[in-house]
Enzyme design. Structure first.
Site, mmCIF file in Angstrom:
data_model
loop_
_atom_site.group_PDB
_atom_site.id
_atom_site.type_symbol
_atom_site.label_atom_id
_atom_site.label_comp_id
_atom_site.label_asym_id
_atom_site.label_seq_id
_atom_site.Cartn_x
_atom_site.Cartn_y
_atom_site.Cartn_z
ATOM 1 N N ASP A 26 9.311 -5.600 -7.990
ATOM 2 C CA ASP A 26 10.718 -5.574 -7.573
ATOM 3 C C ASP A 26 11.119 -6.916 -6.956
ATOM 4 O O ASP A 26 12.287 -7.135 -6.620
ATOM 5 C CB ASP A 26 11.018 -4.389 -6.640
ATOM 6 C CG ASP A 26 10.235 -4.435 -5.345
ATOM 7 O OD1 ASP A 26 9.376 -5.331 -5.182
ATOM 8 O OD2 ASP A 26 10.482 -3.563 -4.476
ATOM 9 N N SER A 27 10.145 -7.842 -6.858
ATOM 10 C CA SER A 27 10.457 -9.220 -6.460
ATOM 11 C C SER A 27 11.451 -9.841 -7.449
ATOM 12 O O SER A 27 12.096 -10.837 -7.135
ATOM 13 C CB SER A 27 9.178 -10.067 -6.404
ATOM 14 O OG SER A 27 8.432 -9.941 -7.595
ATOM 15 N N ASP A 64 6.801 -1.493 -10.731
ATOM 16 C CA ASP A 64 6.945 -1.396 -9.276
ATOM 17 C C ASP A 64 8.117 -0.473 -8.952
ATOM 18 O O ASP A 64 9.250 -0.759 -9.347
ATOM 19 C CB ASP A 64 7.240 -2.821 -8.758
ATOM 20 C CG ASP A 64 6.911 -3.005 -7.298
ATOM 21 O OD1 ASP A 64 6.350 -2.079 -6.686
ATOM 22 O OD2 ASP A 64 7.205 -4.100 -6.778
ATOM 23 N N LYS A 103 3.628 1.352 -9.075
ATOM 24 C CA LYS A 103 3.167 0.919 -7.738
ATOM 25 C C LYS A 103 4.142 1.440 -6.706
ATOM 26 O O LYS A 103 5.350 1.389 -6.917
ATOM 27 C CB LYS A 103 3.086 -0.606 -7.658
ATOM 28 C CG LYS A 103 2.762 -1.117 -6.248
ATOM 29 C CD LYS A 103 2.390 -2.584 -6.225
ATOM 30 C CE LYS A 103 3.555 -3.516 -6.102
ATOM 31 N NZ LYS A 103 4.366 -3.348 -4.875
ATOM 32 N N GLU A 130 4.814 1.322 -2.282
ATOM 33 C CA GLU A 130 4.422 0.731 -1.002
ATOM 34 C C GLU A 130 4.228 1.839 0.030
ATOM 35 O O GLU A 130 5.010 2.782 0.075
ATOM 36 C CB GLU A 130 5.501 -0.254 -0.517
ATOM 37 C CG GLU A 130 5.660 -1.452 -1.428
ATOM 38 C CD GLU A 130 6.692 -2.467 -0.929
ATOM 39 O OE1 GLU A 130 7.165 -2.377 0.217
ATOM 40 O OE2 GLU A 130 7.022 -3.368 -1.726
ATOM 41 N N GLU A 143 -1.253 -6.926 0.896
ATOM 42 C CA GLU A 143 -0.390 -8.114 1.036
ATOM 43 C C GLU A 143 -0.276 -8.572 2.491
ATOM 44 O O GLU A 143 -0.152 -7.756 3.416
ATOM 45 C CB GLU A 143 1.025 -7.800 0.503
ATOM 46 C CG GLU A 143 1.983 -8.977 0.701
ATOM 47 C CD GLU A 143 3.296 -8.877 -0.063
ATOM 48 O OE1 GLU A 143 3.526 -7.875 -0.770
ATOM 49 O OE2 GLU A 143 4.089 -9.832 0.042
HETATM 50 O O1 KIV Z 1 7.285 -7.150 -6.190
HETATM 51 C C1 KIV Z 1 6.261 -7.838 -6.230
HETATM 52 O O2 KIV Z 1 6.204 -8.887 -6.890
HETATM 53 C C2 KIV Z 1 5.106 -7.383 -5.461
HETATM 54 C C3 KIV Z 1 3.981 -8.341 -5.278
HETATM 55 C C4 KIV Z 1 4.337 -9.259 -4.165
HETATM 56 C C5 KIV Z 1 2.686 -7.664 -5.048
HETATM 57 O O3 KIV Z 1 5.102 -6.296 -4.968
#
Ligand code: KIV
Length: 270
Positions: free
Chosen positions: A51-52, A90, A119, A121, A188
């Site tokens: 989600d970055s 994510d 993924k 969090e 992280e």
């Molecule tokens: O969104 C992302 O790119 C991430 C990484 C920083 C692990 O969660």
């Protein structure tokens, strides 16, 4: 034109990734589109459609406004481009707040993309959600330590594992996720000693970002590591090429050639 030979020839699966713990470091990068995913295909073990992308590709200040539709669209593109790495979608902020939301949205992720895993969090407080997902045949990559989706509730990005109490808490998080069935855990923004304690405490691979070199693998955001994202550069990011400079140099040459009517020359004309 050079013919490129991929370094990795077999499709990565949950089993092959699990077997790498303690044997061979796992490589993971983010990707958001087919063009770059194709470049990364056969070069890394795993790709995270992070989600970055909300920051590096959508220009927002944090990841919080990323949506499920956005993540699905970009994961479809990545799956079109890369065939060999294990691809992880994510889950965006708010898409797994309850067990029902998590199952509904993760089911969309599986039905609308070819991602092999999702993924989420969170540590012990989210273990019940991870368990519900894994019991519903959805593979989950955990994410503990500094969690960007907790940015506002935590009051900023905070490095974790600075005290023994916090290291113990992170180890508890990792164990709770392992117990809930994750196949690996992203760790992280933690002190290296904390990452080492977590890695030793669980039998699933840990994949570090800003966590030193004691984890079972590493992940980096591609636009950071290749020097395209210039808004800020965290300490843990090693820049493997100066992407922004290459683009600007190329653009300058193009602009000058167009202005001077040198491009297109005969070579580029029908
Ligand atoms: O969104 C992302 O790119 C991430 C990484 C920083 C692990 O969660």
């Amino acid at each position: 034109m050079s013919i490129h030979t991929p370094k990795i020839e077999k499709k990565a699966t949950l089993t092959t990734i699990a077997k790498m713990k303690g044997v061979e470091p796992i490589t993971m990068v983010t990707a958001y589109d087919a063009l770059f995913a194709q470049l990364f295909d056969g070069e890394v073990d795993m790709i995270l459609v992070g989600d970055s992308l909300n920051m590096s590709f959508f220009g927002k200040e944090d990841t919080l406004s990323a949506t499920m539709d956005q993540m699905i669209y970009h994961t479809q593109a990545v799956c079109n481009g890369a065939k060999l790495p294990l691809i992880v979608l994510d889950m965006p902020f708010g898409s797994y707040s309850t067990v029902d939301d998590a199952i509904h949205n993760a089911t969309r992720a599986y039905q609308e993309t070819n991602a092999q895993a999702i993924k989420i969090e969170g540590g012990k407080e989210r273990a019940h959600i991870v368990k519900a997902l894994t019991q519903n045949s959805i593979a989950v990559l955990g994410h503990i330590g500094l969690m960007p989706q907790f940015l506002r509730s935590d009051g900023g990005y905070k490095i974790r594992g600075k005290t023994q109490k916090d290291i113990d808490s992170l180890v508890e998080d990792a164990k709770a996720l392992e117990e809930a069935g994750v196949f690996a855990i992203v760790v992280e923004g933690v002190k290296s000693e904390a990452a080492e304690a977590i890695t030793k405490a669980v039998s699933v691979p840990t994949i570090g970002i800003g966590a030193g070199n004691t984890t079972d693998g590493q992940v980096l955001v591609w636009s950071d590591m290749f020097g395209f994202f210039e808004a800020f550069k965290p300490k843990f990011v090693k820049q493997y090429c100066d992407g922004a400079k290459h683009i600007r140099d190329g653009l300058e040459t193009y602009r000058n050639e167009v202005k001077a009517k040198e491009f297109p020359s005969k070579e580029y004309t029908y």
